[in-house]
Enzyme design. Structure first.
Site, PDB file in Angstrom:
ATOM      1  CG  HIS A 101      -1.688  -1.219   1.443  1.00 47.78           C
ATOM      2  ND1 HIS A 101      -2.683  -1.623   0.583  1.00 47.78           N
ATOM      3  CD2 HIS A 101      -1.622  -2.166   2.398  1.00 47.78           C
ATOM      4  CE1 HIS A 101      -3.194  -2.759   1.022  1.00 47.78           C
ATOM      5  NE2 HIS A 101      -2.576  -3.118   2.116  1.00 47.78           N
ATOM      6  NE  ARG A 158      -5.060  -8.328  -6.442  1.00 50.98           N
ATOM      7  CZ  ARG A 158      -6.106  -7.817  -7.095  1.00 50.98           C
ATOM      8  NH1 ARG A 158      -6.127  -7.737  -8.387  1.00 50.98           N
ATOM      9  NH2 ARG A 158      -7.149  -7.391  -6.420  1.00 50.98           N
TER      10      ARG A 158
END
Ligand code: ZN
Length: 319
Positions: free
Chosen positions: A98, A193
Site C-alpha cells: 500500500h 497487487r
C-alpha cells in the site's frame, strides 16, 4: 451531551479467498461461503457501518463523523481516520503493498495511504504470512519481479494465535490461507497487487497486477519495524500495548472482573474477540459479547467494565 457507546453493525464482504469462519466464530450472517472481510468499525465510503443504538441509531459512522465531530474529540480530517476489519482467509491473499499518504494524494487523489497492523485471532497449524522481501536494492527487486523469482524474493513467516504484526505503508505483505485476523488500519482501500500466484478468477482471467506502482512505493531494502509489546495491570484488567505509532495506537485488553476506566480525552474503538460483559456509564448498563464492536465517544468521561472478555482497543493519534 452524548454519553453512550456507539454499537456498530459489521459490513460483510465477499472475497475470492474468503470462507465461513466469520459466521462460525463470530455469528455474523455472511452473504456466501466466500466471505473474506467484516468491516467492523468503518466510516469508509465503500462500507460505512450503521450505528445500532442511541441518538444516532440508523445513521452511519460516516455521517456521525461529518456532523458530530465533538464525539471524535474535534479531530481534523475529511474522513473517519481508522478502519477495523476482521479477515478470514480460506485461501492465500494476493501479495500486495500500500502507498503512504503523500503518494495516495498525489497519484490516487485519495485522502489516506494505508499503514495497517494485524492481531492474529486464530489460525490453522502451519499457517504463514508473507512479510517483507529479500531484495537488497531496487534493481534487484525489479529483476526478481520481472523474472518471477517469487520464492527468492518474498519473505515467509509462520504465525500463531496471539501474534501481532505492524505493517507500515510500503511493506510487501500477504495473509496466507487459514488465518483469522483483526486488522486496524488507516481508512483506505488502495491496494497494489504484486503477485497473485498466477491464479485465474471465476471469469477465467488473472486479476490485475500493479507492478509499476508497487515498485514505486515498496520499501527497499525491507526493514522489520520495531514492535515492543508491553503490559500494564490494573484491578480486573490487563492492558497490553501492541503498537503506538503516528496514526494509531492499538491495545489488547483482557478483562477479568471489574475495571473503572477514565476516557483519556479521545474516542476509543473497541472490538470484543472473546467472552462477554457489561459497560456501565451515566447510570446505564450496556451488554457486550464476542463479535460486538463499539466506539466510546470523546464526550464520555468514564465507564466501568465488568465481565470476562478479550478486546482489541484502538485510538487515532491524529487529534
Ligand atoms: Zn494490506
Amino acid at each position: 451531551m452524548y454519553k453512550e457507546p456507539m454499537f456498530l453493525q459489521p459490513e460483510l464482504k465477499e472475497r475470492l479467498w474468503g470462507g465461513t469462519k466469520l459466521k462460525e466464530i463470530f455469528g455474523y450472517s455472511i452473504p456466501s461461503d466466500e466471505t473474506g472481510e467484516a468491516w467492523c468499525i468503518s466510516g469508509h465510503a465503500n462500507g460505512p457501518n450503521v450505528i445500532q443504538n442511541g441518538p444516532l441509531e440508523g445513521r452511519t459512522l460516516r455521517e456521525a463523523w461529518d456532523e458530530h465531530r465533538a464525539l471524535f474529540a474535534n479531530e481534523q480530517g475529511e474522513e473517519f481516520p481508522l478502519l477495523v476489519k476482521i479477515l478470514d482467509s480460506k485461501k492465500d491473499l494476493s501479495v500486495q503493498v500500500h502507498p503512504d499518504d503523500t503518494y495516495a494524494r498525489e497519484v490516487e487523489d485519495e485522502n489516506y495511504g494505508k499503514t495497517e497492523c494485524w492481531y492474529v485471532i486464530d489460525c490453522e497449524p502451519g499457517a504463514e504470512i508473507i512479510f517483507g522481501h529479500h531484495a537488497k536494492n531496487k534493481q534487484e527487486f525489479e529483476r526478481m519481479v520481472e523474472n518471477g523469482e517469487w520464492g527468492n524474493l518474498l519473505r515467509t513467516i509462520s504465525v500463531q494465535p496471539g501474534d501481532f504484526f505492524y505493517v507500515p505503508s510500503g511493506t510487501i505483505h500477504a495473509i496466507g490461507a487459514g488465518i483469522q485476523i483483526l486488522e486496524t488500519q488507516q481508512s483506505s482501500d488502495i491496494t497494489y497487487r504484486v503477485y497473485d500466484y498466477d491464479r485465474v478468477g471465476n471469469d477465467g482471467k488473472k486479476r490485475e497486477l500493479h507492478l509499476e506502482k508497487s515498485i514505486e512505493v515498496t520499501n527497499i531494502p525491507h526493514e522489520d519495524p520495531a514492535v515492543d509489546r508491553k503490559h500494564t495491570l490494573e484491578a480486573g484488567l490487563k492492558k497490553e500495548t501492541l503498537i503506538e505509532e503516528s496514526y494509531f495506537s492499538v491495545y489488547h485488553w483482557t478483562l477479568d472482573g471489574t475495571s473503572k476506566e477514565l476516557n483519556a480525552a479521545t474516542y476509543q474503538l473497541m472490538s470484543v474477540l472473546e467472552g462477554e460483559g457489561t459497560l456501565e456509564t451515566g447510570g446505564e448498563t450496556y451488554t457486550f459479547q464476542k463479535g460486538d464492536h463499539f466506539i466510546i465517544p470523546a464526550t464520555m468521561d468514564s465507564f466501568t467494565l465488568k465481565g470476562q472478555a478479550k478486546l482489541t482497543v484502538s485510538h487515532s493519534n491524529k487529534a
